[in-house]
Design a protein around this motif. Structure first.
Motif, PDB file in Angstrom:
ATOM      1  N   GLU A  86       0.934  -1.394  -0.366  1.00  0.00           N
ATOM      2  CA  GLU A  86      -0.100   0.066   0.382  1.00  0.00           C
ATOM      3  C   GLU A  86       0.561   1.242  -0.176  1.00  0.00           C
ATOM      4  N   SER A  87       0.571   2.353  -1.091  1.00  0.00           N
ATOM      5  CA  SER A  87       1.020   3.416  -1.187  1.00  0.00           C
ATOM      6  C   SER A  87       0.402   4.626  -0.745  1.00  0.00           C
ATOM      7  N   LYS A 100     -14.199  -5.072  -5.195  1.00  0.00           N
ATOM      8  CA  LYS A 100     -14.008  -3.566  -6.290  1.00  0.00           C
ATOM      9  C   LYS A 100     -13.722  -2.632  -5.445  1.00  0.00           C
ATOM     10  N   ALA A 101     -13.188  -1.599  -6.487  1.00  0.00           N
ATOM     11  CA  ALA A 101     -13.476  -0.085  -5.678  1.00  0.00           C
ATOM     12  C   ALA A 101     -14.530   0.506  -6.000  1.00  0.00           C
ATOM     13  N   MET A 157      -7.584   6.845  -4.413  1.00  0.00           N
ATOM     14  CA  MET A 157      -7.334   7.833  -3.101  1.00  0.00           C
ATOM     15  C   MET A 157      -6.776   6.210  -2.041  1.00  0.00           C
ATOM     16  N   HIS A 158      -8.166   5.201  -2.526  1.00  0.00           N
ATOM     17  CA  HIS A 158      -8.095   3.909  -1.298  1.00  0.00           C
ATOM     18  C   HIS A 158      -7.722   2.855  -2.297  1.00  0.00           C
ATOM     19  N   CYS A 159      -6.289   3.478  -3.229  1.00  0.00           N
ATOM     20  CA  CYS A 159      -5.466   2.563  -3.765  1.00  0.00           C
ATOM     21  C   CYS A 159      -4.246   2.755  -3.672  1.00  0.00           C
ATOM     22  N   SER A 160      -3.771   1.192  -4.619  1.00  0.00           N
ATOM     23  CA  SER A 160      -1.668   1.444  -4.110  1.00  0.00           C
ATOM     24  C   SER A 160      -1.096   1.888  -5.374  1.00  0.00           C
ATOM     25  N   ASN A 187     -14.917  13.376  -2.652  1.00  0.00           N
ATOM     26  CA  ASN A 187     -14.746  14.568  -3.762  1.00  0.00           C
ATOM     27  C   ASN A 187     -14.017  14.144  -4.865  1.00  0.00           C
ATOM     28  N   HIS A 188     -13.791  12.806  -5.486  1.00  0.00           N
ATOM     29  CA  HIS A 188     -13.208  12.414  -6.507  1.00  0.00           C
ATOM     30  C   HIS A 188     -12.190  12.854  -6.419  1.00  0.00           C
ATOM     31  N   MET A 189     -10.600  13.438  -5.644  1.00  0.00           N
ATOM     32  CA  MET A 189      -9.904  13.120  -5.593  1.00  0.00           C
ATOM     33  C   MET A 189      -8.810  12.557  -5.888  1.00  0.00           C
ATOM     34  N   ASP A 190      -7.333  13.217  -6.514  1.00  0.00           N
ATOM     35  CA  ASP A 190      -6.772  11.969  -6.977  1.00  0.00           C
ATOM     36  C   ASP A 190      -5.637  12.358  -6.110  1.00  0.00           C
ATOM     37  N   CYS A 191      -4.996  10.281  -5.673  1.00  0.00           N
ATOM     38  CA  CYS A 191      -4.041  11.002  -4.403  1.00  0.00           C
ATOM     39  C   CYS A 191      -2.897  11.371  -5.285  1.00  0.00           C
TER      40      CYS A 191
END
Length: 595
Positions: free
Chosen positions: A98-99, A468-469, A475-478, A574-578
């Motif tokens: 996870e990052s 399933k995302a 945000m909640h991903c690697s 809010n659909h923000m990108d990490c």
């Protein structure tokens, strides 16, 4: 592409090296020409052929994970099973794969590709300029036929004679005084099809612009062209001395460009010596057989290992679980980076049940768990009885049935550290290895995910999430990568174990900013890995916050009482990108008064 070009360059270097040793000094010019053309074709074709062999014995997972031990007081390191945590100031930390808030630098392969394409562009532009000069040289002026299907172009200016395809160019002075000698030479170039070789040479030099042996091969083949043309002139009964005198006169002539076959190309001394050299015996042609073993070695070296068929246990898992290993090993004074570590290493067999901090699963990914003994000193137990590095259990990995990991409120020691009279009530980690038969409750599943999601936020970025995302949650991903990094890791490693599980499915999420080439690349990856059960979801929302918008949002969250450590989860809806969050996180920290 980089690997293909490097393989091609290596193969051409080996083959041309063999030619230089065995054949370059021989006088059978046509045979040598064929050999050089074959070398260029083989060096470009063979690396593109995909040949598979049996998978070699892989590195054990113990060797893979041990360098990644964490210097924490109470953590049992199992990368796939430990959830990500946050520090006191809310900054995310790595836990397994996870990052969070991690920037993605260019990989070594991407840098090499950019350098290679830059050099390729320069060489191609150079050849285009030469092509334009050639086209201009073939326009205008007087034209006539030589009676052999070639067009003779007579220039009023003083140009060195040359030919390309079925065009022969010479000056008016040469046409009037040396017509027969020059026409015989250039007609040989046209009749023997040397221009086609030149096009192949230039393609090879462009693709392997960084390889000096590609340029040496091109120079060698062009010299052979001149040897063939010189030989054709002598066979026509033209006086050799008269012809050599013409070569001397033209040796200071103009060199037009690499596309053309020119009368004065190549070393004048070598060409004259070759005219008088004794003919080589045909038996020496057998030396060309060196190509066969070199090509065979290249086939073996370039062979790839196939992925396991769906439903099969991966060879890495088989290797890790097939041969029993010591149940527990103590690794002391291991230097990792600048630190020295001591750790208990527990080797797992297949199907070990894990209970850790309220989680219960069957370990399917990591067959080596390491517990850091440098700080915190975990309490190690075998069936409830404590042991230490001085009295490790004399059992094998196949005896292990379950690992129980828990923490107690207080720890006191009676007698000696980790002794049999240890009373466990405390903060220290307790690791109990169970070797007695256990009954795994229904519903406890393996930790290899049966569902995964590839997330394509745009700009060539690639994330992955087990399960399933939520659509629009970037945000909640690697963070992962398309191609292998310097550690030899890529998204293929993430998918390989899961894809062979029954009922496996992969979702591909694309945002409104994702180009079609990223989606096509993900679908090509599915086909490559033989994943047929996948679904593409397009045009998912994605939002970019300006600095002022993000500052206003952070102030609103602070006013609502949202803790700094919970802001990460608050951003996801809010659909923000990490990637944006990583770039702008300093704004949020400033609002919350964090350094």
């Amino acid at each position: 592409m980089v690997y293909y070009v490097l393989k091609s360059a290596l193969l051409l270097t080996l083959l041309y090296g063999g030619f230089s040793v065995f054949l370059s000094s021989e006088t059978f010019h046509r045979f040598n020409r064929v050999v050089l053309v074959v070398i260029m074709l083989v060096s470009m074709a063979l690396p593109a052929v995909h040949i598979t062999t049996e998978r070699p014995t892989p590195v054990t997972l113990e060797q893979y994970w041990e360098p990644m031990l964490q210097d924490t007081e109470t953590q049992a390191y199992s990368p796939a099973s430990v959830a990500p945590e946050q520090t006191a100031d809310g900054q995310a930390v790595l836990s397994g794969h996870e990052s969070r808030f991690v920037s993605v630098p260019f990989t070594k392969e991407q840098v090499l590709l950019m350098v290679y394409l830059s050099g390729l562009l320069v060489v191609v532009l150079r050849f285009v300029c030469h092509g334009v000069r050639l086209a201009r040289g073939l326009r205008g002026s007087m034209r006539c036929s030589d009676g052999q299907g070639n067009t003779v172009i007579i220039k009023g200016s003083n140009v060195a004679p040359f030919s390309f395809m079925h065009y022969i160019v010479m000056s008016l002075d040469d046409y009037e005084h040396h017509r027969r000698l020059i026409l015989t030479h250039e007609q040989a170039h046209a009749r023997l099809g040397h221009s086609y070789d030149v096009v192949l040479i230039m393609a090879t030099e462009a693709l392997q612009w960084f390889n000096p042996f590609a340029w040496l091969l091109g120079r060698e083949l062009r010299a052979i062209h001149e040897y063939e043309a010189d030989e054709a002139v002598i066979l026509q009964g033209i006086d050799a001395k008269q012809y050599q005198l013409l070569l001397v006169r033209k040796a200071v002539g103009n060199r037009l460009q690499p596309f053309a076959n020119t009368l004065n190309r190549g070393s004048l001394k070598q060409r004259i010596n070759m005219m008088y050299k004794q003919k080589s015996t045909p038996w020496r042609m057998l030396r060309a057989a060196f190509i066969i073993p070199v090509a065979a070695m290249a086939i073996v070296a370039f062979a790839e290992t196939p992925l396991p068929a769906a439903g099969d246990q991966s060879s890495a898992d088989k290797e890790a679980t097939a041969k029993p290993r010591p149940l527990v090993e103590y690794k002391a004074n291991r230097k990792i980076g600048k630190r020295i570590y001591n750790s208990y290493v527990v080797n797992l067999g297949e199907g070990v049940w894990i209970e850790q901090d309220g989680k219960s699963f069957i370990e399917e990914q990591n067959f080596c768990w390491s517990f850091n003994d440098s700080r915190g000193h975990p309490v190690m137990q075998l069936n409830g009885v404590a042991f230490d590095q001085n009295n490790l259990p004399r059992l094998t990995s196949s005896d292990l049935k379950k690992i129980e990991i828990k923490k107690a409120g207080k720890t006191t020691v009676e007698g000696y550290a980790h002794g049999s009279n240890l009373k466990i009530e405390g903060e220290r980690m307790v690791v109990n290895l169970v070797t007695t038969p256990v009954t795994i409750p229904a519903g406890v599943e393996g930790n290899v995910p049966r569902v995964q999601t590839l997330l394509l936020p745009g700009n060539g970025q690639l994330y992955i999430k087990n399960g399933k995302a939520t659509p629009g949650d970037w945000m909640h991903c690697s963070v992962t990568s398309w191609e292998k990094t310097s550690y030899g890791y890529s998204v293929r490693n993430e998918l390989e174990r899961s894809r062979v599980k029954p009922g496996y499915k992969c979702y591909i999420y694309a945002s409104v900013e994702t180009p079609q080439k990223d989606i096509s690349r993900a679908e090509a990856l599915m086909r490559e890995l033989a994943i047929s059960n996948y679904e593409v979801v397009r045009s998912l929302p994605k939002k970019h916050f300006t600095d002022s918008e993000l500052r206003q949002w952070a102030r609103a969250e602070k006013a609502k009482g949202t803790a700094f450590g919970n802001l990460y989860d608050a951003m996801a809806p809010n659909h923000m990108d990490c990637a944006d969050v990583h770039r702008q996180w300093h704004i949020v920290k400033a609002v919350y008064g964090k350094k």
